[in-house]
Design a protein around this motif. Structure first.
Motif, PDB file in Angstrom:
ATOM      1  N   LEU A 199       0.806  -1.218   0.000  1.00 18.79           N
ATOM      2  CA  LEU A 199       0.000   0.000   0.000  1.00 18.79           C
ATOM      3  C   LEU A 199       0.845   1.277   0.000  1.00 18.79           C
ATOM      4  CD1 LEU A 199      -2.793  -1.064   2.544  1.00 18.79           C
ATOM      5  CD2 LEU A 199      -2.837  -1.174   0.035  1.00 18.79           C
ATOM      6  N   PHE A 200       2.170   1.127  -0.025  1.00 21.33           N
ATOM      7  CA  PHE A 200       3.057   2.287  -0.053  1.00 21.33           C
ATOM      8  C   PHE A 200       2.695   3.322  -1.123  1.00 21.33           C
ATOM      9  CE2 PHE A 200       7.429   1.451   2.116  1.00 21.33           C
ATOM     10  CZ  PHE A 200       6.814   1.587   3.334  1.00 21.33           C
ATOM     11  N   PRO A 201       2.330   2.895  -2.353  1.00 19.91           N
ATOM     12  CA  PRO A 201       2.027   3.902  -3.379  1.00 19.91           C
ATOM     13  C   PRO A 201       0.956   4.902  -2.955  1.00 19.91           C
ATOM     14  CG  PRO A 201       2.229   1.742  -4.390  1.00 19.91           C
ATOM     15  CD  PRO A 201       2.262   1.521  -2.906  1.00 19.91           C
ATOM     16  N   ILE A 202      -0.010   4.453  -2.151  1.00 21.44           N
ATOM     17  CA  ILE A 202      -1.075   5.355  -1.707  1.00 21.44           C
ATOM     18  C   ILE A 202      -0.481   6.453  -0.834  1.00 21.44           C
ATOM     19  CG2 ILE A 202      -3.231   5.528  -0.404  1.00 21.44           C
ATOM     20  CD1 ILE A 202      -3.768   2.601  -1.108  1.00 21.44           C
ATOM     21  N   TYR A 203       0.431   6.076   0.050  1.00 21.78           N
ATOM     22  CA  TYR A 203       1.045   7.054   0.965  1.00 21.78           C
ATOM     23  C   TYR A 203       1.834   8.108   0.182  1.00 21.78           C
ATOM     24  CZ  TYR A 203       3.576   8.811   5.077  1.00 21.78           C
ATOM     25  OH  TYR A 203       4.087   9.609   6.081  1.00 21.78           O
ATOM     26  N   TRP A 204       2.724   7.636  -0.709  1.00 24.92           N
ATOM     27  CA  TRP A 204       3.587   8.592  -1.398  1.00 24.92           C
ATOM     28  C   TRP A 204       2.810   9.444  -2.392  1.00 24.92           C
ATOM     29  CZ3 TRP A 204       7.534   8.975   1.467  1.00 24.92           C
ATOM     30  CH2 TRP A 204       8.127   7.864   2.061  1.00 24.92           C
ATOM     31  N   TRP A 256      14.657  11.148   7.508  1.00 24.59           N
ATOM     32  CA  TRP A 256      13.784  10.852   8.653  1.00 24.59           C
ATOM     33  C   TRP A 256      13.923   9.408   9.113  1.00 24.59           C
ATOM     34  CZ3 TRP A 256      12.941  15.006  11.002  1.00 24.59           C
ATOM     35  CH2 TRP A 256      12.733  16.189  10.310  1.00 24.59           C
ATOM     36  N   SER A 257      14.365   8.523   8.234  1.00 19.79           N
ATOM     37  CA  SER A 257      14.710   7.166   8.684  1.00 19.79           C
ATOM     38  C   SER A 257      15.933   7.227   9.591  1.00 19.79           C
ATOM     39  CB  SER A 257      15.000   6.254   7.487  1.00 19.79           C
ATOM     40  OG  SER A 257      13.839   6.025   6.728  1.00 19.79           O
ATOM     41  N   PHE A 258      16.899   8.046   9.197  1.00 16.60           N
ATOM     42  CA  PHE A 258      18.110   8.236  10.010  1.00 16.60           C
ATOM     43  C   PHE A 258      17.757   8.790  11.384  1.00 16.60           C
ATOM     44  CE2 PHE A 258      21.561  10.985  11.502  1.00 16.60           C
ATOM     45  CZ  PHE A 258      22.636  10.103  11.483  1.00 16.60           C
ATOM     46  N   GLY A 268       3.272  16.743   7.669  1.00 17.41           N
ATOM     47  CA  GLY A 268       3.265  15.645   8.631  1.00 17.41           C
ATOM     48  C   GLY A 268       3.648  14.321   7.997  1.00 17.41           C
ATOM     49  N   MET A 269       3.215  14.084   6.751  1.00 15.20           N
ATOM     50  CA  MET A 269       3.539  12.834   6.082  1.00 15.20           C
ATOM     51  C   MET A 269       5.026  12.748   5.752  1.00 15.20           C
ATOM     52  SD  MET A 269       0.210  12.236   3.620  1.00 15.20           S
ATOM     53  CE  MET A 269       0.580  10.521   3.286  1.00 15.20           C
ATOM     54  N   LEU A 270       5.645  13.885   5.450  1.00 20.86           N
ATOM     55  CA  LEU A 270       7.094  13.885   5.220  1.00 20.86           C
ATOM     56  C   LEU A 270       7.836  13.525   6.512  1.00 20.86           C
ATOM     57  CD1 LEU A 270       7.555  17.031   2.944  1.00 20.86           C
ATOM     58  CD2 LEU A 270       7.832  14.635   2.289  1.00 20.86           C
ATOM     59  N   LEU A 271       7.382  14.096   7.638  1.00 21.78           N
ATOM     60  CA  LEU A 271       8.007  13.765   8.915  1.00 21.78           C
ATOM     61  C   LEU A 271       7.829  12.275   9.242  1.00 21.78           C
ATOM     62  CD1 LEU A 271       7.037  16.789  11.218  1.00 21.78           C
ATOM     63  CD2 LEU A 271       9.180  16.392   9.988  1.00 21.78           C
ATOM     64  N   GLY A 272       6.736  11.697   8.763  1.00 20.66           N
ATOM     65  CA  GLY A 272       6.475  10.282   9.026  1.00 20.66           C
ATOM     66  C   GLY A 272       7.153   9.339   8.052  1.00 20.66           C
TER      67      GLY A 272
END
Length: 314
Positions: free
Chosen positions: A29-34, A52-54, A227-231
């Motif tokens: 479901l990743f495509p929906i998020y991005w 943000w992974s780092f 917020g989605m970028l931070l996540g």
């Protein structure tokens, strides 16, 4: 002192299956998020994913190591003093960066079907790399499976006037990534930390330049996109954590079957939700690839069962 309750083997298997399904569902479901972060280009999204992974791993992993996970700080630091470890993870970092970039580019450019194709053909490309690089030998059903996949990709290439390069970039980068990670010695999340550590400086520089130019999505996007970028770090790490928990509890043969949950979900997201075109050449190509995968799975299961029977007989 009362003993700590332990899960039964069947209970461990159930936990592992749930973790595996959750991990592959999230990847599917990743495509929906991005796609929801529509104002960001592909390079910016990948850079946010790295940074943000780092940051997320930098907060979580020290706590886990302090509690003695993976042998604690002393064991990890001993591994990190090895040049071989760093060489492995530098190559792995480059491969995962290419894979992430190709995937997000596909999502942003209505190529989710091609992204799913990349993950479908990846296991077969892994087999070919094993032959070319490691000198492994394939049985005839595996060659047949690879042949069907090759025909499927060729049909798509002829029908669309060129190779599905997004699919090939994703499959090739992830196959090389898997080959390199065969030499890896660190657990999944620690390995990811090394990979994003290698990539974080150029990613941060790119994001800094975007901010300086006033075109960063963190400046021009909506609060939801902010917020989605931070996540992005959490959404990257969470399925890996579930996957790591699953592989400790679920037989690898079953994990091999479950790995197709992700690309199958991506296929339906692209076809049904994003309404991408599935022209005749793509339909025929996917059918050939799916037949090849079915042959590959059946042959792999037969080989494992035969090996088990031989081992039990001895």
């Amino acid at each position: 002192m009362a003993e700590t309750p332990k899960h039964s083997p069947s209970g461990e298997l159930k936990i592992g299956l749930v973790c595996a399904i959750v991990a592959h569902t999230m990847w599917g479901l990743f495509p929906i998020y991005w796609r929801q972060i529509g104002n960001a280009d592909s390079m910016e999204l990948v850079s946010h994913r790295i940074v943000w992974s780092f940051v997320t791993l930098g907060l979580v992993l020290p706590v886990m190591l302090w509690r003695g996970r993976w042998g604690g700080f002393s064991v990890v630091f001993r591994e990190l003093r090895s040049r071989r470890v760093w060489a492995v993870y530098v190559v792995a970092a480059l491969m995962i960066a290419i894979n992430w970039l190709a995937f997000i580019w596909a999502v942003n450019n209505n190529r989710v079907l091609e992204a799913s194709l990349g993950y479908y053909i990846n296991p077969l490309l892994n087999v070919l790399l094993g032959v070319v690089v490691l000198g492994e030998r394939l049985r005839w059903p595996q060659w047949v499976a690879v042949g069907f996949a090759a025909v499927g990709v060729s049909v798509m290439a002829i029908g669309n006037g060129g190779l599905p390069w997004v699919s090939m970039a994703m499959a090739t980068s992830f196959a090389v990534y898997g080959l390199v990670k065969k030499k890896a010695t660190l657990p999944v999340l620690l390995g990811l930390m090394l990979e994003v550590t290698v990539l974080v400086v150029p990613a941060a520089i790119y994001l800094g330049l975007r901010l300086a130019e006033g075109v960063s999505t963190m400046q021009t996007g909506t609060p939801v996109e902010f917020g989605m970028l931070l996540g992005a770090g959490l959404i990257t790490i969470a399925p890996l954590a579930f996957f790591a928990a699953a592989v400790q509890r679920v037989d690898l043969s079953l994990m091999g079957i479950l790995q197709y949950v992700g690309p199958t979900l991506q296929f339906w997201v692209g076809y049904v939700l994003f309404e991408e075109t599935l022209d005749p050449s793509r339909k025929v190509g996917f059918v050939f690839v799916w037949i090849g995968l079915l042959i590959f799975l059946v042959a792999s299961q037969f080989k494992r069962r035969r090996s088990t029977l031989v081992a039990e007989a001895n």
